[in-house]
Design a protein around this motif. Structure first.
Motif, PDB file in Angstrom:
ATOM      1  N   VAL A  40      -4.804 -15.138 -49.204  1.00  0.00           N
ATOM      2  CA  VAL A  40      -6.034 -14.345 -49.312  1.00  0.00           C
ATOM      3  C   VAL A  40      -6.866 -14.823 -50.503  1.00  0.00           C
ATOM      4  CG1 VAL A  40      -6.958 -12.074 -49.909  1.00  0.00           C
ATOM      5  CG2 VAL A  40      -5.196 -12.287 -48.173  1.00  0.00           C
ATOM      6  N   VAL A  41      -8.193 -14.986 -50.259  1.00  0.00           N
ATOM      7  CA  VAL A  41      -9.142 -15.315 -51.322  1.00  0.00           C
ATOM      8  C   VAL A  41     -10.278 -14.293 -51.256  1.00  0.00           C
ATOM      9  CG1 VAL A  41      -8.585 -17.776 -51.446  1.00  0.00           C
ATOM     10  CG2 VAL A  41     -10.271 -16.965 -49.786  1.00  0.00           C
ATOM     11  N   TRP A  42     -11.128 -14.316 -52.278  1.00  0.00           N
ATOM     12  CA  TRP A  42     -12.161 -13.289 -52.369  1.00  0.00           C
ATOM     13  C   TRP A  42     -13.555 -13.912 -52.509  1.00  0.00           C
ATOM     14  CZ3 TRP A  42     -11.125  -7.972 -52.316  1.00  0.00           C
ATOM     15  CH2 TRP A  42      -9.775  -7.622 -52.349  1.00  0.00           C
ATOM     16  N   ALA A  43     -14.504 -13.274 -51.744  1.00  0.00           N
ATOM     17  CA  ALA A  43     -15.929 -13.595 -51.945  1.00  0.00           C
ATOM     18  C   ALA A  43     -16.490 -12.573 -52.944  1.00  0.00           C
ATOM     19  CB  ALA A  43     -16.703 -13.498 -50.624  1.00  0.00           C
ATOM     20  N   TRP A  44     -17.054 -13.087 -54.013  1.00  0.00           N
ATOM     21  CA  TRP A  44     -17.597 -12.214 -55.072  1.00  0.00           C
ATOM     22  C   TRP A  44     -18.867 -12.891 -55.586  1.00  0.00           C
ATOM     23  CZ3 TRP A  44     -18.499  -7.888 -57.109  1.00  0.00           C
ATOM     24  CH2 TRP A  44     -18.719  -7.688 -58.480  1.00  0.00           C
ATOM     25  N   ASN A  45     -20.020 -12.437 -55.020  1.00  0.00           N
ATOM     26  CA  ASN A  45     -21.278 -13.097 -55.359  1.00  0.00           C
ATOM     27  C   ASN A  45     -22.436 -12.096 -55.266  1.00  0.00           C
ATOM     28  OD1 ASN A  45     -20.419 -14.041 -52.366  1.00  0.00           O
ATOM     29  ND2 ASN A  45     -22.588 -13.483 -52.413  1.00  0.00           N
ATOM     30  N   LEU A  46     -23.594 -12.524 -55.764  1.00  0.00           N
ATOM     31  CA  LEU A  46     -24.775 -11.667 -55.723  1.00  0.00           C
ATOM     32  C   LEU A  46     -25.309 -11.568 -54.296  1.00  0.00           C
ATOM     33  CD1 LEU A  46     -26.723 -12.854 -58.899  1.00  0.00           C
ATOM     34  CD2 LEU A  46     -25.237 -10.850 -58.654  1.00  0.00           C
ATOM     35  N   ALA A  47     -25.763 -10.362 -53.939  1.00  0.00           N
ATOM     36  CA  ALA A  47     -26.371 -10.124 -52.627  1.00  0.00           C
ATOM     37  C   ALA A  47     -27.840  -9.760 -52.857  1.00  0.00           C
ATOM     38  CB  ALA A  47     -25.639  -9.009 -51.896  1.00  0.00           C
ATOM     39  N   TYR A  48     -28.719 -10.694 -52.553  1.00  0.00           N
ATOM     40  CA  TYR A  48     -30.139 -10.429 -52.790  1.00  0.00           C
ATOM     41  C   TYR A  48     -30.738  -9.526 -51.707  1.00  0.00           C
ATOM     42  CZ  TYR A  48     -29.523 -14.368 -55.965  1.00  0.00           C
ATOM     43  OH  TYR A  48     -29.075 -15.184 -56.968  1.00  0.00           O
ATOM     44  N   GLN A  49     -30.402  -9.798 -50.455  1.00  0.00           N
ATOM     45  CA  GLN A  49     -30.890  -9.015 -49.323  1.00  0.00           C
ATOM     46  C   GLN A  49     -29.719  -8.752 -48.375  1.00  0.00           C
ATOM     47  OE1 GLN A  49     -34.091  -8.027 -48.886  1.00  0.00           O
ATOM     48  NE2 GLN A  49     -35.033  -9.152 -50.572  1.00  0.00           N
ATOM     49  N   SER A  51     -29.652  -9.652 -45.460  1.00  0.00           N
ATOM     50  CA  SER A  51     -29.501 -10.882 -44.674  1.00  0.00           C
ATOM     51  C   SER A  51     -28.787 -11.985 -45.454  1.00  0.00           C
ATOM     52  CB  SER A  51     -30.874 -11.383 -44.224  1.00  0.00           C
ATOM     53  OG  SER A  51     -31.712 -11.601 -45.353  1.00  0.00           O
ATOM     54  N   SER A  52     -28.597 -11.767 -46.756  1.00  0.00           N
ATOM     55  CA  SER A  52     -27.917 -12.783 -47.565  1.00  0.00           C
ATOM     56  C   SER A  52     -26.460 -12.896 -47.121  1.00  0.00           C
ATOM     57  CB  SER A  52     -27.973 -12.413 -49.050  1.00  0.00           C
ATOM     58  OG  SER A  52     -29.309 -12.306 -49.489  1.00  0.00           O
ATOM     59  N   LEU A  53     -25.989 -14.132 -46.918  1.00  0.00           N
ATOM     60  CA  LEU A  53     -24.610 -14.360 -46.492  1.00  0.00           C
ATOM     61  C   LEU A  53     -23.755 -14.769 -47.684  1.00  0.00           C
ATOM     62  CD1 LEU A  53     -25.187 -16.304 -43.149  1.00  0.00           C
ATOM     63  CD2 LEU A  53     -24.597 -13.882 -43.449  1.00  0.00           C
ATOM     64  N   PRO A  54     -22.478 -14.351 -47.730  1.00  0.00           N
ATOM     65  CA  PRO A  54     -21.577 -14.771 -48.822  1.00  0.00           C
ATOM     66  C   PRO A  54     -21.479 -16.290 -48.849  1.00  0.00           C
ATOM     67  CG  PRO A  54     -20.603 -12.986 -47.548  1.00  0.00           C
ATOM     68  CD  PRO A  54     -21.795 -13.451 -46.787  1.00  0.00           C
ATOM     69  N   ASN A  55     -21.425 -16.861 -50.072  1.00  0.00           N
ATOM     70  CA  ASN A  55     -21.423 -18.316 -50.178  1.00  0.00           C
ATOM     71  C   ASN A  55     -20.017 -18.889 -50.351  1.00  0.00           C
ATOM     72  OD1 ASN A  55     -20.903 -17.456 -52.729  1.00  0.00           O
ATOM     73  ND2 ASN A  55     -22.849 -18.151 -53.612  1.00  0.00           N
ATOM     74  N   GLY A  56     -18.993 -18.117 -49.928  1.00  0.00           N
ATOM     75  CA  GLY A  56     -17.627 -18.633 -49.972  1.00  0.00           C
ATOM     76  C   GLY A  56     -16.784 -17.981 -51.051  1.00  0.00           C
ATOM     77  N   ARG A  57     -15.678 -18.653 -51.390  1.00  0.00           N
ATOM     78  CA  ARG A  57     -14.691 -18.093 -52.316  1.00  0.00           C
ATOM     79  C   ARG A  57     -15.201 -18.144 -53.752  1.00  0.00           C
ATOM     80  NH1 ARG A  57      -8.826 -20.861 -53.776  1.00  0.00           N
ATOM     81  NH2 ARG A  57      -8.323 -19.435 -55.510  1.00  0.00           N
ATOM     82  N   ASN A  58     -14.910 -17.080 -54.496  1.00  0.00           N
ATOM     83  CA  ASN A  58     -15.155 -17.051 -55.934  1.00  0.00           C
ATOM     84  C   ASN A  58     -13.885 -17.526 -56.625  1.00  0.00           C
ATOM     85  OD1 ASN A  58     -15.247 -16.002 -58.715  1.00  0.00           O
ATOM     86  ND2 ASN A  58     -17.179 -15.078 -58.045  1.00  0.00           N
ATOM     87  N   GLU A  59     -13.965 -18.654 -57.318  1.00  0.00           N
ATOM     88  CA  GLU A  59     -12.781 -19.305 -57.868  1.00  0.00           C
ATOM     89  C   GLU A  59     -12.186 -18.566 -59.061  1.00  0.00           C
ATOM     90  OE1 GLU A  59     -11.280 -21.727 -56.493  1.00  0.00           O
ATOM     91  OE2 GLU A  59     -12.786 -22.198 -54.969  1.00  0.00           O
ATOM     92  N   THR A  60     -12.911 -17.583 -59.592  1.00  0.00           N
ATOM     93  CA  THR A  60     -12.354 -16.861 -60.752  1.00  0.00           C
ATOM     94  C   THR A  60     -11.295 -15.846 -60.337  1.00  0.00           C
ATOM     95  OG1 THR A  60     -14.086 -15.162 -60.627  1.00  0.00           O
ATOM     96  CG2 THR A  60     -14.523 -17.092 -62.010  1.00  0.00           C
ATOM     97  N   ILE A  61     -11.171 -15.553 -59.050  1.00  0.00           N
ATOM     98  CA  ILE A  61     -10.162 -14.621 -58.552  1.00  0.00           C
ATOM     99  C   ILE A  61      -9.042 -15.447 -57.920  1.00  0.00           C
ATOM    100  CG2 ILE A  61      -9.719 -12.650 -57.049  1.00  0.00           C
ATOM    101  CD1 ILE A  61     -12.685 -11.999 -57.155  1.00  0.00           C
TER     102      ILE A  61
END
Length: 925
Positions: A40-49, A51-61
């Motif tokens: 298991v990995v985690w997507a952790w990123n800013l959501a502007y709208q 319609s914004s799609l996650p940009n993949g795995r956040n490597e800090t988790i």
């Protein structure tokens, strides 16, 4: 005893084995689960709208983490969102609300910290400005904030205490009366202006050494570099700062009339504002030839960062468009403000109705209440209330009696006592809601909107008046009808009111009619010199030639295209009642201002039919006697003239001429006594003194200009003051009068013809004259929209409404008329015979000139133009006869013949002649 222990022991062992097996299976499942979730990995990123799609795995988790402790740093505080979603390695995050979470930070104590001005060096690298710039420079204003991520701010730039406009530019075509070779066909100039610039607070990466570094005390933090995948075990955290960046062109227009300006920003955010000391100096003395880009400094708002959590619900819509056929507005269009919940329009009950269409791009496939009673599918859009509902209740009771419904006619009683009461038939609405879309349609709702007038009786000061007076005042408090539309989705729950306003328009008109005076240019005298004439006429004076002076008033209303009510009579009655109560002053006002005739005193009664017939007989006898005496003198004059033409010697001719003069003077005296003119006036002049007309209109209108009031209505007041004319002059030249003065014989012949016409009957005459008529007037007009503030004093408002401030107008008409008109009326015993006839022709040429008065960027101007309506010749030969009873009530027979022709001798101008604009007092260079 031992057996019982053995049995119990076996049961316990069996139970233990079962539980051990179950625990073993659970441990195995847990081990399998833990082994599975090691990927298991985690997507952790800013959501502007949304319609914004996650940009993949956040490597800090770390991979395999089933629990995470995360926090957002201060540079992300303000209202933006972040997205958190677990997913298995080798797959991709979905961004689906069922698989993840939105993290939101509220704005607490938002602050504007500081600001800096930046420019660019020759290589395009940012450079902090520390010296004056020149007009036309492109600069940036960096505004550093706290707890405002995602906020929209407005920036006001001031110089020397004045707000600098955000201008847009474009090419404007120029029109010249006499174009010179060095004059351009178009000019690049300002076409739009706003007071505020717009910007949005974001976070900016400043990891590049060449990038702009934030000053001390600003809000900074780090974000993981999205370009790195962490494959080499290293993770890069990039520094970011919270700020807004505004691009600005130093507009040369800001420097007009200035040597140097110092620009300082004022930031408007929420209900607050902050003045900053960060300044930009502009050296206005630098002469540069720079052309601003067409967009110039036009404020353009791009809502990149969503701060409203409702927008992230999957079940919902992104637009809420309302259209009445001419206006279409998206109530969600401006994301910087809460959704609008109102749409206003002006309508009538039957004829002036409007089809309202509401369009949504609804998507309920991921409704949070899917499969339950609260599922939003087929329940997202509905009309829950409407004004026709009351009539539908009554109509339901009538359905058993009749299958039809629609409009009904009612009778409105107007006035006080029965003797003065009047009535009017009005068509009242009595139908049902007209809805065109089916229930359960989540994307469109269409229905007919109308305004239903209240025609129930109304009293003012105890007197029944027309029910339309209920809508005399159209400002705040005017009755409205409401169509309540409700939307119901996970994202938005809106209650939108479609309000209809009465379409009644009121018109009040006041007019002042002045008198016309006439004067003869040459006296009505013989052809001989006035000083030598033995008989002289009294000098001519100005005389009234019209109906005198009067003031008129009218008030009317029109609504639903076909309904009209003229309140003039009712208003006049009230004015008369009021003025009568003022005694003598009231009688004077009624007589002069309201056109009342003098009332007959009771002691002076009208003569009865017998006495009236006797009076008419005496008048006829006197008239016949006068005509016989005049006819006798005319015959004597005619005989003397015939005798004169047959004489040979000078002595005889002198004696005969003396006889003619004696008879001439006798005819002069008789013509004066009998109110007949022996000789014609060569020329006369008629002057029309100023006449005024003032008209005021008020009505509700839809706001047609895009802007903050585009979804509303406003009261429009319009007024016109017109001089019709300011002055008018008609000069007439009589060719027969000129002929009379040429020779005694011509004098006698024409005078005899005129007297013959007078004896024949009233209105009988011979005409051969040239007239010239000139009028000069104008009008002053204005308008005011009480909602938008648009008015006649604003140039842009006048242009948008196509209305100038004032207009001067003059007409010049020449007319040559040659005609013989007969009008014979004879009464014999119980019969009256009337015979009329006309034979003649007339030629008319007319010029019309007007000059609108208005303003543009160069000042006030006149724009004169002239139109020629051509030379038109008309001919007429007509005859009519009628036999009736003496009183004219019974007709026994008539005959009539009319022949006319029209010939356009000179064509009218197809287009008016224009001379361009004449400026005063300023001029266009």
């Amino acid at each position: 005893m031992d057996e019982n222990i053995r049995i119990a022991s076996n049961k316990a062992q069996n139970l233990k084995n079962t539980k051990d097996n179950l625990l073993k299976n659970l441990n195995q499942e847990l081990e399998n689960f833990e082994n599975k979730f090691k990927s298991v990995v985690w997507a952790w990123n800013l959501a502007y709208q949304r319609s914004s799609l996650p940009n993949g795995r956040n490597e800090t988790i770390a991979k395999g983490s089933t629990e995470v402790n995360l926090s957002l740093k201060q540079h992300l505080y303000g209202g933006g969102f972040a997205w958190l979603e677990p997913f298995f390695e080798g797959s991709s995050p979905t961004g689906n609300i069922k698989s993840g979470l939105y993290i939101h930070t509220e704005s607490q104590s938002p602050q504007i910290l500081t600001a800096e001005w930046y420019g660019y060096d020759k290589d395009g690298n940012p450079l902090k400005i520390d010296k004056p710039v020149i007009p036309g420079s492109k600069v940036q204003l960096h505004i550093y904030t706290r707890s405002m991520y995602g906020h929209n701010i407005r920036v006001e730039l001031k110089a020397n205490g004045k707000t600098l406009k955000a201008n847009a530019y474009g090419s404007v075509i120029q029109v010249y009366a006499n174009k010179k070779p060095d004059q351009p066909d178009s000019v690049y100039e300002i076409i739009d202006s706003k007071d505020l610039f717009l910007a949005e607070v974001e976070i900016y990466d400043y990891s590049d050494p060449k990038s702009i570094q934030p000053p001390a005390g600003t809000i900074t933090g780090h974000l993981v570099d999205p370009k790195e995948d962490g494959a080499d075990g290293t993770i890069s955290a990039l520094p970011n700062v919270q700020k807004a960046v505004l691009d600005v062109f130093v507009d040369p227009a800001w420097c007009t009339g200035e040597v140097q300006i110092i620009i300082k920003p004022t930031i408007h955010f929420g209900n607050q504002k902050k003045d900053l000391d960060s300044f930009l100096t502009v050296n206005c003395r630098e002469s540069v030839k720079v052309e601003m880009p067409e967009t110039g400094n036009v404020p353009v708002f791009v809502d990149k960062i969503e701060t409203n959590f409702q927008a992230f619900h999957p079940c919902g819509y992104n637009k809420f468009e309302v259209s009445d056929g001419t206006r279409t507005i998206d109530l969600l269009e401006d994301k910087s403000v809460p959704p609008l919940n109102l749409f206003e329009l002006v309508a009538g009950p039957v004829n002036n109705t409007h089809d309202i269409t509401i369009d949504l791009d609804t998507d309920t496939t991921e409704c949070s209440f899917d499969g339950t009673l609260n599922d939003h599918e087929k329940h997202a859009l509905s009309l829950i209330d409407y004004p026709e509902k009351e009539f539908e209740k009554d109509a339901k009771e009538e359905e058993e009696k009749s299958s039809t419904s629609g409009n009904s006619t009612i009778k409105v009683q107007i006035g006080g006592d029965k003797a003065n009461m009047s009535a009017q038939q009005l068509i009242a609405f009595d139908g049902k809601l007209e809805k065109y879309t089916a229930d359960g349609d989540d994307k469109q709702l269409k229905f007919k909107a109308r305004y239903i007038y209240d025609y129930t009786p109304i009293n003012l000061a105890g007197i029944p008046v027309h029910p339309i007076f209920r809508y005399f005042w159209l400002g705040n408090g005017v009755p409205t009808n409401t169509y309540m539309v409700r939307s119901n989705t996970c994202r938005y729950q809106q209650a939108v009111s479609v309000k209809t306003y009465p379409d009644v328009g009121w018109s009040l008109k006041l007019s002042y009619k002045n008198s016309t005076v006439e004067r003869e240019l040459w006296g009505n005298q013989r052809y001989v010199d006035t000083k030598k004439a033995k008989f002289k006429r009294e000098p001519q004076k100005w005389i009234a030639a019209g109906d005198g002076k009067s003031i008129g008033i009218s008030l009317g209303a029109k609504w639903d295209e076909k309904n009209e009510y003229d309140a003039t009579a009712d208003v006049t009655k009230q004015v008369k009642a009021l003025t009568d109560s003022l005694g003598a002053i009231g009688k004077f006002v009624n007589s002069v201002f309201l056109g009342d005739e003098n009332k007959k005193d009771e002691k002076y009664k009208e003569p009865d039919a017998k006495h009236k017939a006797a009076l008419e007989s005496v008048a006829d006898q006197k008239d016949q006697k006068e005509k016989r005496e005049l006819e006798k003198t005319r015959e004597q004059l005619r005989s003397a003239q015939a005798k004169y033409s047959a004489l040979v010697t000078d002595r005889d001719k002198a004696r005969a001429e003396n006889d003619i003069n004696i008879l001439q003077r006798k005819m002069d005296r008789q013509s004066k006594e009998y109110e007949l003119k022996l000789t014609r006036s060569i020329g006369s002049i008629s002057i029309q003194w100023p006449q005024l007309e003032a008209q005021f209109e008020w009505s509700l209108e839809n706001i047609s200009q895009r802007g903050p009031f585009y979804n509303q209505t406003g009261v429009v007041l319009q007024g016109v003051l017109e001089l019709t004319p300011l002055i008018g002059i008609t000069a007439t030249l009589d060719f027969l009068a000129l002929a009379q003065r040429a020779h005694p014989v011509a004098l006698a012949v024409i005078a005899a013809a005129d007297i013959t016409m007078a004896i024949i009957g009233d209105g009988s005459k011979i005409t051969c004259e040239l007239s010239a008529t000139g009028t000069f007037g104008g009008k002053l007009q204005g308008f005011l929209n009480t909602k938008t503030g648009e008015n006649s004093f604003n140039k842009d408002d006048r242009n948008a409404n196509d209305k100038q401030v004032a207009e001067l107008k003059c007409d010049l008409e020449f007319k040559l008329k040659i005609a013989i008109e007969l009008n014979i009326e004879k009464k014999k015993f119980f019969v009256k015979v009337i015979v009329t006839g006309k034979l003649g022709a007339e030629a008319t040429a007319k010029w019309t000139a007007k000059a609108p008065i208005d303003t543009d960027d160069y000042g006030w101007y006149l724009a004169p133009e002239m139109t020629f309506e051509g030379l038109e010749i008309k001919g007429e030969a007509s005859f009519s006869g009628q036999v009736s009873s003496r009183d004219g009530k019974s007709k026994y027979g008539s005959i009539e013949s009319t022949n006319e022709f029209t010939w356009q001798a000179i064509d009218a101008w197809k287009e008016p002649k224009k001379w361009g604009k004449f400026y005063f007092p300023s001029k266009k260079d």
